[in-house]
Each structure stands twice: as structure tokens, then as C-alpha cells.
Design a protein around this motif. Sequence first.
Motif, PDB file in Angstrom:
ATOM      1  N   ALA A  15       7.206  42.950  57.768  1.00 29.27           N
ATOM      2  CA  ALA A  15       8.520  42.880  57.119  1.00 29.27           C
ATOM      3  C   ALA A  15       8.777  44.130  56.278  1.00 29.27           C
ATOM      4  O   ALA A  15       9.886  44.686  56.304  1.00 29.27           O
ATOM      5  CB  ALA A  15       8.611  41.627  56.253  1.00 29.27           C
ATOM      6  N   LEU A  16       7.779  44.595  55.547  1.00 30.14           N
ATOM      7  CA  LEU A  16       7.947  45.802  54.734  1.00 30.14           C
ATOM      8  C   LEU A  16       8.148  47.039  55.605  1.00 30.14           C
ATOM      9  O   LEU A  16       8.937  47.924  55.258  1.00 30.14           O
ATOM     10  CB  LEU A  16       6.736  45.993  53.815  1.00 30.14           C
ATOM     11  N   TRP A  19      11.705  46.984  56.838  1.00 28.59           N
ATOM     12  CA  TRP A  19      12.574  47.354  55.726  1.00 28.59           C
ATOM     13  C   TRP A  19      12.539  48.867  55.489  1.00 28.59           C
ATOM     14  O   TRP A  19      13.572  49.494  55.283  1.00 28.59           O
ATOM     15  CB  TRP A  19      12.141  46.585  54.479  1.00 28.59           C
ATOM     16  N   ILE A  22      14.447  50.685  58.286  1.00 30.64           N
ATOM     17  CA  ILE A  22      15.899  50.554  58.087  1.00 30.64           C
ATOM     18  C   ILE A  22      16.367  51.517  57.000  1.00 30.64           C
ATOM     19  O   ILE A  22      17.400  52.178  57.138  1.00 30.64           O
ATOM     20  CB  ILE A  22      16.273  49.098  57.751  1.00 30.64           C
ATOM     21  N   ASN A  23      15.593  51.631  55.917  1.00 36.51           N
ATOM     22  CA  ASN A  23      15.962  52.566  54.850  1.00 36.51           C
ATOM     23  C   ASN A  23      15.916  54.013  55.317  1.00 36.51           C
ATOM     24  O   ASN A  23      16.761  54.819  54.926  1.00 36.51           O
ATOM     25  CB  ASN A  23      15.056  52.379  53.632  1.00 36.51           C
TER      26      ASN A  23
END
Length: 63
Positions: A15-16, A19, A22-23
Motif C-alpha cells: 500500500a505504501l 501511494w 502515485i505521488n
Amino acid sequence: MGSMFNSLVGLIILALDIWAIINVYKSDREVGVKVLWILLIALLPVVGLVIWAIAGPRGTGRL
């Protein structure tokens, strides 16, 4: 018990990583820099995430 803990840690790291990718994608950097960061995060999930957290490009905050 250990297997369930390992699975939970793996899901948190996944999940990290998603994330972080995406950033990186939303950042204002050039395409080549984005590709290198995404490859680093994808190929070295834990190490790449730590390096990105310290020195990586940040998103613009817009969706």
C-alpha cells in the motif's frame, strides 16, 4: 501467527509503495525522472520507499 503478521507487513508495504508511485506520478518532474523513481520503488520496495521518502519528488497536491 507469524504467517499472518508477515502477510500484514507485506500488505502495508504494498500500500505504501502504491501511494509513493502515485505521488511520483503526480509530481512536476520530467518523465524520465518519474520513470526512474517508479522503477526504484517497484524493484526495491522497502529500500526504494525509504529513499523516496527522504529524497524523492512530491506530488502537486491536485487530483
